[in-house]
Design a protein around this motif. Structure first.
Motif, PDB file in Angstrom:
ATOM      1  N   ASP A 640       0.793  -1.230   0.000  1.00 31.27           N
ATOM      2  CA  ASP A 640       0.000   0.000   0.000  1.00 31.27           C
ATOM      3  C   ASP A 640       0.826   1.281   0.000  1.00 31.27           C
ATOM      4  O   ASP A 640       0.318   2.347   0.322  1.00 31.27           O
ATOM      5  CB  ASP A 640      -0.984   0.032   1.177  1.00 31.27           C
ATOM      6  CG  ASP A 640      -2.283  -0.670   0.813  1.00 31.27           C
ATOM      7  OD1 ASP A 640      -2.573  -0.752  -0.396  1.00 31.27           O
ATOM      8  OD2 ASP A 640      -3.005  -1.132   1.704  1.00 31.27           O
ATOM      9  N   LEU A 641       2.111   1.174  -0.351  1.00 34.85           N
ATOM     10  CA  LEU A 641       2.902   2.402  -0.451  1.00 34.85           C
ATOM     11  C   LEU A 641       2.338   3.316  -1.531  1.00 34.85           C
ATOM     12  O   LEU A 641       2.441   4.529  -1.449  1.00 34.85           O
ATOM     13  CB  LEU A 641       4.368   2.080  -0.772  1.00 34.85           C
ATOM     14  CG  LEU A 641       5.264   1.765   0.423  1.00 34.85           C
ATOM     15  CD1 LEU A 641       6.657   1.394  -0.060  1.00 34.85           C
ATOM     16  CD2 LEU A 641       5.351   2.944   1.371  1.00 34.85           C
ATOM     17  N   CYS A 642       1.694   2.720  -2.560  1.00 35.45           N
ATOM     18  CA  CYS A 642       1.112   3.549  -3.617  1.00 35.45           C
ATOM     19  C   CYS A 642       0.039   4.462  -3.050  1.00 35.45           C
ATOM     20  O   CYS A 642       0.026   5.671  -3.317  1.00 35.45           O
ATOM     21  CB  CYS A 642       0.554   2.690  -4.755  1.00 35.45           C
ATOM     22  SG  CYS A 642      -0.474   1.310  -4.232  1.00 35.45           S
ATOM     23  N   GLU A 643      -0.836   3.879  -2.212  1.00 33.57           N
ATOM     24  CA  GLU A 643      -1.906   4.698  -1.625  1.00 33.57           C
ATOM     25  C   GLU A 643      -1.334   5.702  -0.639  1.00 33.57           C
ATOM     26  O   GLU A 643      -1.773   6.846  -0.587  1.00 33.57           O
ATOM     27  CB  GLU A 643      -2.925   3.798  -0.904  1.00 33.57           C
ATOM     28  CG  GLU A 643      -3.819   3.042  -1.855  1.00 33.57           C
ATOM     29  CD  GLU A 643      -4.998   2.379  -1.132  1.00 33.57           C
ATOM     30  OE1 GLU A 643      -5.294   2.770   0.001  1.00 33.57           O
ATOM     31  OE2 GLU A 643      -5.597   1.477  -1.734  1.00 33.57           O
ATOM     32  N   GLN A 644      -0.341   5.255   0.149  1.00 29.83           N
ATOM     33  CA  GLN A 644       0.256   6.181   1.116  1.00 29.83           C
ATOM     34  C   GLN A 644       0.934   7.341   0.406  1.00 29.83           C
ATOM     35  O   GLN A 644       0.834   8.489   0.830  1.00 29.83           O
ATOM     36  CB  GLN A 644       1.271   5.449   1.985  1.00 29.83           C
ATOM     37  CG  GLN A 644       0.623   4.456   2.936  1.00 29.83           C
ATOM     38  CD  GLN A 644       1.658   3.626   3.666  1.00 29.83           C
ATOM     39  OE1 GLN A 644       2.783   4.054   3.876  1.00 29.83           O
ATOM     40  NE2 GLN A 644       1.282   2.434   4.065  1.00 29.83           N
ATOM     41  N   ALA A 645       1.629   7.020  -0.692  1.00 32.27           N
ATOM     42  CA  ALA A 645       2.316   8.075  -1.444  1.00 32.27           C
ATOM     43  C   ALA A 645       1.306   9.050  -2.002  1.00 32.27           C
ATOM     44  O   ALA A 645       1.508  10.268  -1.998  1.00 32.27           O
ATOM     45  CB  ALA A 645       3.144   7.459  -2.568  1.00 32.27           C
ATOM     46  N   CYS A 646       0.187   8.512  -2.482  1.00 32.07           N
ATOM     47  CA  CYS A 646      -0.833   9.373  -3.061  1.00 32.07           C
ATOM     48  C   CYS A 646      -1.398  10.296  -1.986  1.00 32.07           C
ATOM     49  O   CYS A 646      -1.511  11.503  -2.176  1.00 32.07           O
ATOM     50  CB  CYS A 646      -1.951   8.532  -3.684  1.00 32.07           C
ATOM     51  SG  CYS A 646      -3.148   9.512  -4.583  1.00 32.07           S
ATOM     52  N   ALA A 647      -1.722   9.723  -0.828  1.00 27.09           N
ATOM     53  CA  ALA A 647      -2.281  10.535   0.253  1.00 27.09           C
ATOM     54  C   ALA A 647      -1.275  11.584   0.709  1.00 27.09           C
ATOM     55  O   ALA A 647      -1.624  12.752   0.914  1.00 27.09           O
ATOM     56  CB  ALA A 647      -2.687   9.640   1.423  1.00 27.09           C
ATOM     57  N   ALA A 648      -0.007  11.170   0.837  1.00 25.44           N
ATOM     58  CA  ALA A 648       1.003  12.096   1.357  1.00 25.44           C
ATOM     59  C   ALA A 648       1.236  13.265   0.416  1.00 25.44           C
ATOM     60  O   ALA A 648       1.585  14.355   0.843  1.00 25.44           O
ATOM     61  CB  ALA A 648       2.312  11.354   1.597  1.00 25.44           C
ATOM     62  N   THR A 649       1.045  13.039  -0.874  1.00 23.60           N
ATOM     63  CA  THR A 649       1.294  14.129  -1.824  1.00 23.60           C
ATOM     64  C   THR A 649       0.005  14.852  -2.195  1.00 23.60           C
ATOM     65  O   THR A 649       0.037  15.788  -2.985  1.00 23.60           O
ATOM     66  CB  THR A 649       1.956  13.592  -3.117  1.00 23.60           C
ATOM     67  OG1 THR A 649       1.238  12.438  -3.552  1.00 23.60           O
ATOM     68  CG2 THR A 649       3.394  13.216  -2.882  1.00 23.60           C
ATOM     69  N   HIS A 650      -1.141  14.405  -1.652  1.00 24.12           N
ATOM     70  CA  HIS A 650      -2.405  15.030  -2.039  1.00 24.12           C
ATOM     71  C   HIS A 650      -3.303  15.291  -0.840  1.00 24.12           C
ATOM     72  O   HIS A 650      -4.384  14.705  -0.720  1.00 24.12           O
ATOM     73  CB  HIS A 650      -3.147  14.154  -3.047  1.00 24.12           C
ATOM     74  CG  HIS A 650      -2.440  14.018  -4.346  1.00 24.12           C
ATOM     75  ND1 HIS A 650      -1.566  13.008  -4.606  1.00 24.12           N
ATOM     76  CD2 HIS A 650      -2.464  14.789  -5.448  1.00 24.12           C
ATOM     77  CE1 HIS A 650      -1.084  13.155  -5.821  1.00 24.12           C
ATOM     78  NE2 HIS A 650      -1.607  14.226  -6.354  1.00 24.12           N
ATOM     79  N   ASP A 651      -2.863  16.155   0.055  1.00 22.21           N
ATOM     80  CA  ASP A 651      -3.698  16.627   1.165  1.00 22.21           C
ATOM     81  C   ASP A 651      -4.327  15.501   1.983  1.00 22.21           C
ATOM     82  O   ASP A 651      -5.455  15.632   2.459  1.00 22.21           O
ATOM     83  CB  ASP A 651      -4.817  17.546   0.636  1.00 22.21           C
ATOM     84  CG  ASP A 651      -4.249  18.764  -0.045  1.00 22.21           C
ATOM     85  OD1 ASP A 651      -3.271  19.301   0.493  1.00 22.21           O
ATOM     86  OD2 ASP A 651      -4.768  19.150  -1.107  1.00 22.21           O
ATOM     87  N   GLY A 652      -3.626  14.400   2.107  1.00 26.61           N
ATOM     88  CA  GLY A 652      -4.077  13.375   3.046  1.00 26.61           C
ATOM     89  C   GLY A 652      -5.107  12.389   2.542  1.00 26.61           C
ATOM     90  O   GLY A 652      -5.483  11.481   3.259  1.00 26.61           O
ATOM     91  N   THR A 653      -5.585  12.562   1.323  1.00 30.31           N
ATOM     92  CA  THR A 653      -6.569  11.612   0.809  1.00 30.31           C
ATOM     93  C   THR A 653      -6.004  10.895  -0.403  1.00 30.31           C
ATOM     94  O   THR A 653      -5.628  11.528  -1.380  1.00 30.31           O
ATOM     95  CB  THR A 653      -7.866  12.330   0.378  1.00 30.31           C
ATOM     96  OG1 THR A 653      -8.310  13.121   1.459  1.00 30.31           O
ATOM     97  CG2 THR A 653      -8.944  11.321   0.011  1.00 30.31           C
ATOM     98  N   SER A 654      -5.959   9.562  -0.313  1.00 29.60           N
ATOM     99  CA  SER A 654      -5.481   8.810  -1.473  1.00 29.60           C
ATOM    100  C   SER A 654      -6.543   8.852  -2.555  1.00 29.60           C
ATOM    101  O   SER A 654      -7.719   8.681  -2.297  1.00 29.60           O
ATOM    102  CB  SER A 654      -5.202   7.363  -1.088  1.00 29.60           C
ATOM    103  OG  SER A 654      -4.932   6.623  -2.259  1.00 29.60           O
TER     104      SER A 654
END
Lengths: 797, 287
Positions: A640-654
């Motif tokens: 789930d690093l993909c989802e975490q990366a998405c959330a981390a770079t987009h205001d907390g929401t994957s």
């Protein structure tokens, strides 16, 4: 009986209507405001409780006796109600107009109640929602029948019948079934109109007994019971005869009657049958029926503030006052870069005179178009757009000239009144050529959405664009060195064909001597192997198909099927012979291409599981994708690093859901934006916040989002979420060493602050990250990939 | 596999690590310290310094993979380099020892390093093999999908059994209610099945649902008419349930194996870091 002749009758107490009526009251003009529902602003009443309503566009000043600033639904409604009371506006509720007769100075408005209202002028602001379709059976005026459900949790322990088979009916039935005994009444024998998710939900609910389902059943009457446990009986006619259901409540969700028919019955004309067309109006909002003025969403202005301003302005126009529209200052600012001394109205007129494609556009629409557009004063040599760019706006030449670079040897000059960019406008694909500015160049850049609105409203614009598209397409594809004038006779024989998804364009083994250029959508190429259709490859807009027929082989070697709604330009053999004779070397080039296509087919056919995978990808709607996330399950370790990366770079929401979505063999298509070539989400965005931008044509939701949720509903792939922004970004070292704060990538917040709203969020391809999509970049094993359709065939083998 | 971390950038880091190791070995053979090779020669110190820096760099992967917004290269590239240079460290570390071992902090650091690297080898194997085999096991579905199917099947089975005799109903319902999977790490690793069933008033072991299936089959042989027909359907659906449970249990097991190595790899890495620090400090104290 004394009949009152009002100066102005306003139909529809939405933002535009109430603003108009309040202005009349303020000026002490005899007026009446007719509203079909029991309350003002029916559409906004239907918003969920506490919804934050935005006041976009922020730069536009408000012009109305009634106040409006962004805020909670309840606050806004109460300000409007107070405004109406304060100005002593004459409102009639439950007054639904069904006919208009007479002419300017003496209109008669017939109401459903049978009453008539007389007025000299009419302002029509009835919006686009339409009125809910009623049950239409005896007894349907009973007070326990409703056509709307605000809050399902309000009811418990009741016996409720939901009538309807669409998404609204299903959603209501399911939500109510938690605390009530619910049945759903479907006129047909299946839920054909529902979204797949809702279909599964309702079938499961009926199966488990949570909701009782009546199929092939229609209500025939409603009986009111007095002083009994149930408030009434809903009488149904079913396959097995009449059935009576005792109920506390009936909820009718039968859809709405679109207002267009009603509006047409008033004598107001629409330019064509396109459902998105808006009536032709003058710059003073007057329709083709003198004395009837159309404002708000019905007139093509979906935003609240615009509608309110128009209400105010329409009253002024009726009274013959000279007011500048509220957007005057905005256009003035836009024109500041221009070297002209004339005022806004003159420049607008000059633009329409100089640019033929805009000449037939009515003044009001053109004003709106310019408000959305930008004017650019270019230096000679400036690049307007480059080949393979993914931009999609449309350019017209107001002054000077532009140069279109077809190839190294050929550059085409176009002067004042010319346009460019129609190819990407139509196909949604990359630019097919580079355009640079010439001497003294001034351009108008109009966004794709605005142009599409114009194309839908004005046939002439569509025709001119189509003709130009065809001839330019033929030139770039086949005859770059032949002047346009020589190609025109060929282009005039070309035909535009429309295909529905899964429609066969040509059949393997069939005869045919036309060839097609795909100008929008995409197709699959398949062969019949042992009675099974094996998909060989996928071709997006810009590709050509069936050219072998023109080189002498008239038996089709493959079946071509549209994957999504597709448009092609077809040319027959005769016209093509003409083209061959005018373009030396073309025959040989086409033969070489055919050879390589044969070779490619053989390569793909040899691959492992080729057919199944391509069909699967097409079934997932990737035929209309320009870039999609796929995961190789053979490599995915589920970290789930993909989802975490998405959330981390987009205001907390994957913006991606790794687990969701189907898998074929080892290829998984997670729920994530695929950046459709003709994005469904962009179709109905009131503030025009969704744009295509960047070198990859990413579809991006901008900050002007008002949180209406239209895009979320319009996206067939469920990739858009409504979400708050997270406030505290996670800090790795604090989390790692001291256990303080959130784990990186887990920064989502559950609820927003007082004045925050949920806004639409989805994948933006990390357009602001120089290093590319974070999901792919953070995948430790290489399982996550972002692919354009041309690369799908790489997955095979 | 063409796109995986193993072959990232055409095996760039494999070749780089290989070259690095070959050079280190050649120098080892060439250098002549006038004493038995050990960590204290000039080459020993050089290899020790390089090895210590490599350990820090290998540990940094834990931070790097969470650098979502920036950072050099892709996580996949870093993982690829981590694997090949981590493997190279085995050789570098061994050369650094000069093959001198003893019961001391220095050898402890070396042993921990080897354990970390070998647990990494297992992880590499698990990450290459298990995702694909788990996907095939579940026929390209997610575990959630299978659970949803199980839930549906449970409802169906309850519905069918509701129409048959009461003792069948209590048998099947108690078997469904007392079906268990997962559990602690060890349970998961060995796919322990603690499922029970109430049979004639006593709770008996129902591993792999075997008791229920055999009971149902037995009752089927005695049943006649309508009941026989319903029992046939029940046996069919119940064995479908048994099949789903096997898949779930096996997937939980494979998932546990796929992830278990990290529970050694990472804590031991920190242990190694501590031992390494002690090793370096003690070397400087006794110098």
């Amino acid at each position: 009986m004394e009949v009152n002749l009002y100066e102005i009758a306003v139909i529809g107490a939405g933002p535009g209507g109430l603003s108009a009526a309040a202005r009349c009251a303020e000026l002490d003009i005899p007026h009446v405001l007719l509203e079909s529902s029991p309350k003002i602003a029916n559409t906004i009443q239907k918003y969920q409780k506490g919804k934050h309503v935005m006041d976009e566009p922020g730069i536009l000043p408000l012009r109305s006796p009634v106040g409006f600033v962004a805020g909670k639904r309840e606050e806004i409604l109460s300000v409007w109600e107070d405004g109406l009371t304060h100005h002593k506006v004459k409102v009639e509720y439950g007054a639904e107009a069904k006919s208009i007769s007479g002419q300017k100075g003496d209109f008669t408005i017939g109401l459903v109640s049978g009453k008539e209202v007389k007025a000299k002028h009419i302002i029509l602001g009835i919006g686009l929602q339409g009125n809910p379709r009623q049950l239409g059976v005896p007894g349907d005026q009973a007070d326990f029948i409703q056509y709307q459900l605000d809050d399902p949790d309000e009811y418990s322990g009741e016996s409720i019948a939901v009538v309807g088979a669409g998404d609204a009916a299903i959603e209501n039935a399911i939500a109510l079934s938690k605390n009530n005994k619910v049945c759903i009444i479907n006129r047909k024998d299946e839920f054909a109109r529902a979204k797949e998710g809702n279909l599964n939900l309702i079938l499961a609910a009926i199966e488990s007994g949570a909701v009782q389902g009546f199929y092939s059943s229609s209500p025939t009457a409603v009986e009111v019971l007095e002083g009994e446990e149930f408030r009434g009986n809903l009488v149904l006619s079913t396959d097995v005869g009449e059935e009576k259901i005792p109920v506390h409540r009936v909820i009718g969700r039968l859809g709405a009657i679109p207002p267009r028919k009603l509006v047409e019955s008033f004598g107001i004309e629409f330019p064509n049958k396109d459902m998105s067309a808006i009536p032709a109006l003058t710059s003073e909002y007057e329709s083709n029926v003198p004395g009837i003025y159309v404002i708000g969403a019905l007139g093509g202005y979906p935003l609240i503030k615009q509608a309110m301003n128009q209400g105010y302005e329409a009253v002024a126009y009726i009274l013959g006052h000279d007011v500048k529209p509220a957007d005057h200052g905005l256009i003035e600012d836009k024109f500041k870069v221009l070297p002209y001394t004339e005022d806004v109205d003159h420049i607008l007129k000059l633009m329409q005179e100089r640019i033929p494609i805009f000449s037939s556009v009515n003044a009001l629409l053109f004003r709106e178009l310019i408000l959305d557009s930008n004017v650019h004063v270019k230096q000679a040599g400036d690049v307007v757009f480059a080949k393979d760019d993914y931009s999609s706006s449309f350019y017209t030449v107001l002054e000077g000239e532009i140069k279109t670079i077809i190839n190294a040897d050929l550059t085409i000059l176009s002067g004042v009144g010319a346009f460019t960019g129609e190819g990407s406008l139509i196909s949604g694909r990359r630019r097919s050529a580079t355009v640079i500015a010439g001497e003294n160049c001034i351009l108008i850049e109009t966004p794709r959405r605005t142009m599409n609105k114009l194309i839908a409203s004005i046939d002439m614009v569509k025709r001119v664009l189509d003709e130009t598209f065809i001839v330019r397409q033929i030139q770039t594809k086949f005859a770059p060195n032949t002047p346009i004038a020589e190609l025109e006779p060929i282009a005039s024989k070309a035909v535009i064909n429309l295909y529905a998804p899964n429609e066969v364009i040509m059949q393997e083994g069939g005869e045919g001597d036309t060839f097609h250029l795909i100008r929008k959508g995409s197709v699959t190429v398949s062969n019949n192997v042992d009675d099974v259709d094996v998909i060989r490859t996928y071709l997006p807009a810009g590709a050509d198909i069936g050219e072998m027929a023109l080189l002498g082989d008239t038996v089709r070697s493959a079946t071509i099927t549209a994957t999504v709604k597709t448009e092609t330009v077809s040319i027959d053999k005769q016209a093509f012979e003409l083209l061959l004779s005018r373009s030396p070397g073309l025959r040989e080039a086409l033969q070489a291409k055919t050879r390589s296509r044969h070779q490619q087919n053989i390569n793909i056919a040899g691959g492992d599981g080729a057919d199944g995978l391509l069909s699967f990808l097409m079934d997932q709607g990737l035929g209309e994708a320009t870039n999609a996330l796929v995961i190789d399950e053979n490599n995915c370790v589920g970290c789930d690093l993909c989802e975490q990366a998405c959330a981390a770079t987009h205001d907390g929401t994957s913006r991606l859901d790794r687990k969701a979505g189907p898998t074929h063999a080892h290829i998984h298509v997670p729920t994530s934006c695929r950046h459709c070539e003709d994005p469904h989400c962009m179709k109905d965005c009131p503030p025009n916040a969704i744009q295509r931008m960047g070198a990859g044509g990413e579809v991006v939701i901008g900050d002007t989002c008002i949180g209406c949720g239209n895009c979320e509903q319009n996206c067939p792939y469920g990739v858009i979420k409504m979400s708050y922004k997270s406030k505290a970004p996670a800090n790795f070292w604090q989390w790692m060493l001291f256990g303080i704060g959130l784990r990186p990538g887990k920064g989502a917040v559950a609820s927003g602050g007082e004045n925050e709203i949920k806004k639409a969020v989805k994948c933006d391809m990390c357009i602001d990250q120089s290093t590319g999509p974070a999901c792919v970049r953070s995948c430790p094993t290489g399982a996550a990939m972002r692919l354009s359709p041309e690369q799908f065939t790489n997955l095979i083998g | 596999m063409s796109n995986s971390f193993v072959s990232h950038a055409k095996g760039r880091y494999f070749w780089a690590a290989l070259a690095f190791v070959v050079v280190a070995v050649i120098i080892y053979g060439w250098h002549d310290p006038k004493q038995p090779p050990n960590g204290g020669t000039w080459y020993g110190y050089t290899l020790g310094t390089i090895g210590a820096l490599m350990i820090l760099w290998l540990l940094y992967l834990g931070k790097r993979k969470r650098n979502f917004a920036n950072g050099w290269g892709t996580t996949k590239g870093w993982v690829s380099a981590h694997i090949y240079f981590g493997t190279a460290l085995l050789i570098i570390g061994t050369l650094h020892t000069g093959f001198q071992f003893g019961w001391n902090i220095h050898t402890l650091a070396y042993v921990l390093m080897c354990l970390v690297i070998f647990s990494g080898f297992f992880g590499l194997y698990a990450y290459i093999v298990y995702p694909g085999s788990r996907n095939r096991l579940k026929s390209s579905q997610t575990l959630d999908d299978i659970f949803a199917q199980l839930e549906e099947l449970d409802l169906l089975v309850k519905k069918i059994v509701g129409k048959i005799s009461a003792d069948n109903q209590s048998l099947v319902t108690s078997a469904i209610n007392r079906t268990e999977f997962g559990g602690n790490v060890l349970d998961q690793l060995v796919a322990r099945d603690r499922s029970k069933v109430m049979l004639n008033g006593t709770l008996v072991d129902n591993r792999d649902q075997a008791v229920v299936v055999s009971q149902l089959v037995e009752r089927l042989t005695l049943a006649t008419g309508d009941e026989a027909q319903q029992l046939t359907t029940l046996v069919k659906e119940y064995s479908g349930r048994q099949r789903l449970l096997r898949i779930i249990r096996r997937d939980i097991r494979l998932n546990a194996i796929q992830e278990i190595w990290l529970m050694f790899h990472i804590p031991m890495s920190f242990g190694l870091l501590a031992a390494l620090a002690a090793h370096i400090v003690s070397v400087f104290i006794y110098w």
